[in-house]
Design a protein around this motif. Structure first.
Motif, PDB file in Angstrom:
ATOM      1  N   ASP A  10      61.965  11.444 112.639  1.00 25.33           N
ATOM      2  CA  ASP A  10      62.632  10.381 113.401  1.00 25.33           C
ATOM      3  C   ASP A  10      64.103  10.283 113.007  1.00 25.33           C
ATOM      4  OD1 ASP A  10      60.320   9.756 114.677  1.00 25.33           O
ATOM      5  OD2 ASP A  10      60.132   7.722 113.878  1.00 25.33           O
ATOM      6  N   PHE A  11      64.319  10.298 111.707  1.00 29.67           N
ATOM      7  CA  PHE A  11      65.685  10.182 111.208  1.00 29.67           C
ATOM      8  C   PHE A  11      66.545  11.337 111.697  1.00 29.67           C
ATOM      9  CE2 PHE A  11      68.828  11.167 107.859  1.00 29.67           C
ATOM     10  CZ  PHE A  11      69.570   9.995 107.912  1.00 29.67           C
ATOM     11  N   LYS A  14      67.424  10.773 115.241  1.00 30.54           N
ATOM     12  CA  LYS A  14      68.412   9.700 115.346  1.00 30.54           C
ATOM     13  C   LYS A  14      69.811  10.224 115.072  1.00 30.54           C
ATOM     14  CE  LYS A  14      65.683   5.651 113.907  1.00 30.54           C
ATOM     15  NZ  LYS A  14      65.455   4.719 112.781  1.00 30.54           N
ATOM     16  N   VAL A  15      69.941  10.971 113.988  1.00 32.93           N
ATOM     17  CA  VAL A  15      71.260  11.476 113.626  1.00 32.93           C
ATOM     18  C   VAL A  15      71.757  12.444 114.702  1.00 32.93           C
ATOM     19  CG1 VAL A  15      72.628  12.640 111.869  1.00 32.93           C
ATOM     20  CG2 VAL A  15      70.774  11.146 111.190  1.00 32.93           C
ATOM     21  N   ILE A  18      73.153  10.184 117.326  1.00 29.09           N
ATOM     22  CA  ILE A  18      74.417   9.600 116.870  1.00 29.09           C
ATOM     23  C   ILE A  18      75.538  10.623 116.991  1.00 29.09           C
ATOM     24  CG2 ILE A  18      75.645   8.743 114.840  1.00 29.09           C
ATOM     25  CD1 ILE A  18      72.981   7.470 113.924  1.00 29.09           C
ATOM     26  N   GLY A  21      76.657  11.052 120.426  1.00 25.80           N
ATOM     27  CA  GLY A  21      77.491   9.920 120.811  1.00 25.80           C
ATOM     28  C   GLY A  21      78.920  10.041 120.297  1.00 25.80           C
ATOM     29  N   PHE A  32      72.737  17.997 109.835  1.00 29.84           N
ATOM     30  CA  PHE A  32      73.256  17.001 108.898  1.00 29.84           C
ATOM     31  C   PHE A  32      72.152  16.042 108.467  1.00 29.84           C
ATOM     32  CE2 PHE A  32      75.100  12.707 108.385  1.00 29.84           C
ATOM     33  CZ  PHE A  32      75.827  12.938 107.227  1.00 29.84           C
ATOM     34  N   MET A  36      70.726  15.595 104.749  1.00 22.49           N
ATOM     35  CA  MET A  36      70.914  14.249 104.190  1.00 22.49           C
ATOM     36  C   MET A  36      69.582  13.706 103.684  1.00 22.49           C
ATOM     37  SD  MET A  36      73.599  12.370 103.969  1.00 22.49           S
ATOM     38  CE  MET A  36      74.004  10.709 103.486  1.00 22.49           C
TER      39      MET A  36
ATOM     40  N   ARG B 101      79.201   0.737 118.868  1.00 22.54           N
ATOM     41  CA  ARG B 101      78.527   2.022 118.614  1.00 22.54           C
ATOM     42  C   ARG B 101      78.259   2.197 117.120  1.00 22.54           C
ATOM     43  NH1 ARG B 101      82.097   4.938 121.456  1.00 22.54           N
ATOM     44  NH2 ARG B 101      82.437   6.304 119.683  1.00 22.54           N
ATOM     45  N   ALA B 105      74.604   2.536 115.133  1.00 24.68           N
ATOM     46  CA  ALA B 105      74.262   3.646 114.241  1.00 24.68           C
ATOM     47  C   ALA B 105      73.817   3.117 112.883  1.00 24.68           C
ATOM     48  CB  ALA B 105      75.466   4.572 114.088  1.00 24.68           C
ATOM     49  N   GLU B 108      70.319   1.803 113.047  1.00 29.19           N
ATOM     50  CA  GLU B 108      69.333   2.874 113.146  1.00 29.19           C
ATOM     51  C   GLU B 108      69.014   3.437 111.773  1.00 29.19           C
ATOM     52  OE1 GLU B 108      67.826   3.816 115.868  1.00 29.19           O
ATOM     53  OE2 GLU B 108      69.199   4.175 117.552  1.00 29.19           O
ATOM     54  N   SER B 112      65.410   3.342 109.401  1.00 30.11           N
ATOM     55  CA  SER B 112      64.735   4.425 108.695  1.00 30.11           C
ATOM     56  C   SER B 112      64.601   4.088 107.217  1.00 30.11           C
ATOM     57  CB  SER B 112      65.517   5.734 108.856  1.00 30.11           C
ATOM     58  OG  SER B 112      65.383   6.248 110.163  1.00 30.11           O
ATOM     59  N   GLU B 115      61.820   1.865 106.240  1.00 31.63           N
ATOM     60  CA  GLU B 115      60.480   2.440 106.381  1.00 31.63           C
ATOM     61  C   GLU B 115      60.070   3.250 105.161  1.00 31.63           C
ATOM     62  OE1 GLU B 115      58.875   3.592 110.505  1.00 31.63           O
ATOM     63  OE2 GLU B 115      60.916   4.373 110.471  1.00 31.63           O
ATOM     64  N   ARG B 126      70.593   8.189  99.370  1.00 32.24           N
ATOM     65  CA  ARG B 126      71.461   8.908 100.309  1.00 32.24           C
ATOM     66  C   ARG B 126      71.588   8.166 101.623  1.00 32.24           C
ATOM     67  NH1 ARG B 126      68.958  13.097  97.880  1.00 32.24           N
ATOM     68  NH2 ARG B 126      67.341  13.141  99.485  1.00 32.24           N
ATOM     69  N   LEU B 127      70.467   7.698 102.144  1.00 36.50           N
ATOM     70  CA  LEU B 127      70.536   6.961 103.415  1.00 36.50           C
ATOM     71  C   LEU B 127      71.341   5.679 103.240  1.00 36.50           C
ATOM     72  CD1 LEU B 127      67.334   7.422 105.497  1.00 36.50           C
ATOM     73  CD2 LEU B 127      68.953   9.058 104.616  1.00 36.50           C
ATOM     74  N   TYR B 130      74.841   6.498 103.462  1.00 40.85           N
ATOM     75  CA  TYR B 130      75.177   6.805 104.854  1.00 40.85           C
ATOM     76  C   TYR B 130      75.436   5.509 105.625  1.00 40.85           C
ATOM     77  CZ  TYR B 130      74.664   9.271 109.382  1.00 40.85           C
ATOM     78  OH  TYR B 130      74.850   9.801 110.629  1.00 40.85           O
ATOM     79  N   TYR B 134      79.010   3.652 107.402  1.00 39.63           N
ATOM     80  CA  TYR B 134      79.234   2.980 108.686  1.00 39.63           C
ATOM     81  C   TYR B 134      79.715   1.550 108.485  1.00 39.63           C
ATOM     82  CZ  TYR B 134      77.655   6.736 111.680  1.00 39.63           C
ATOM     83  OH  TYR B 134      77.558   7.922 112.352  1.00 39.63           O
TER      84      TYR B 134
END
Lengths: 153, 153
Positions: A10-11, A14-15, A18, A21, A32, A36, B101, B105, B108, B112, B115, B126-127, B130, B134
């Motif tokens: 899923d992640f 999603k990326v 993104i 976009g 990426f 990640m 936007r 992101a 989103e 993740s 979860e 790491r997430l 990330y 943003y």
DNA sequence: AAGTCAATTCAGTATAAACTGAACACTTTT
DNA sequence: AAAAGTGTTCAGTTTATACTGAATTGACTT
């Protein structure tokens, strides 16, 4: 416990979205995302099979990401394939790229501005405010960049 | 003296290119450039003939720009056509769109993140970094936005 | 040095988005 | 009320770009 593998894919998707976009190829975003999520090096071949895309696509995607300093190519002892890993400062390069585009736009506008004769007063004012906008925007990104920079480095 | 008309059409094309680089339709950029340069209201029909594009394209371009608050539709006494003019705060809407936007992101990624079970420590880190990226980026744009806002008021 | 393996290149294809132009609906003019 | 003017919609076309896969190059292995 939640299914890690589903969260992972899923992640990655999603990326991919993104990235699309942001005007980047979806596959580059997926690469990426995968690097990640996993953190550890992944081989060229594994990227292709896992993302189910051609090796040609992997080649151009990793080059794009490498050029921007988002990922790095690493060697693994006893392995012939190239391996890829998330870079130490993955976001710095992205921001720098955005900044460069903004600077270029600003310069283009100023080039037009400088061509206009002094009588074109109101037009000059408007173009000036336009280039000021990019200056301000650049300043904002610059600030974000230095913040990101000293998070780790 | 320099040829104003050439400067004008050069500028219009430049803005078209810049728009394309930002992921917007080139024609929308040209419309923006034209209205920016001239300052005064330009009619729907004049946009089509001057930019040498279909009326359908003008229709969708002006809607896009109107929706973002970059231009406004104005009436001219004794004229049946719609006229268009650069908005008072043309850049605010653009920045707000970009911010939206970025926020999406960020959310989103955090979805993740939430979860992932607590054992996935390194991945979570790491997430997190990330989504922090943003956040920082959003902060930079937010700052630019408030600066742009109180340029004119 | 022949054979394998790996990554890149590039011509061709697929996909997505922009753009066109004719049909439409609505308004104003005569 | 017919005709002309005006903006929008949308099906079809064009254009740009992502992606594929086969050919190519280079680098190891035996």
């Amino acid at each position: 416990m939640a299914n890690t593998h589903r969260i992972r894919s899923d992640f990655v998707e999603k990326v991919g979205q993104i990235a699309q976009g942001e005007g980047l190829p979806k596959i580059a975003g997926r690469v990426f995302g995968l690097l990640m999520f996993d953190g550890e090096p992944i081989s060229f071949g594994a990227l292709a099979t896992e993302l189910q895309v051609s090796r040609g696509s992997i080649s151009s995607s990793v080059r794009l990401l490498e050029d921007r300093g988002v990922i790095k190519r690493v060697g693994v002892p006893g392995e012939r394939q190239d391996f890829f890993q998330i870079a130490d400062q993955p976001f710095t390069g992205l921001l720098e790229g955005a900044l460069k585009r903004i600077k270029r736009a600003e310069q283009e506008i100023e080039a037009s501005l400088s061509e206009l004769s002094i009588e074109a007063g109101a037009t000059r004012d408007r173009l000036r405010s336009y280039s000021d906008f990019y200056k301000t925007l650049g300043g904002g990104l610059q600030h974000a960049l230095s913040t990101v920079d000293d998070k780790k480095g």
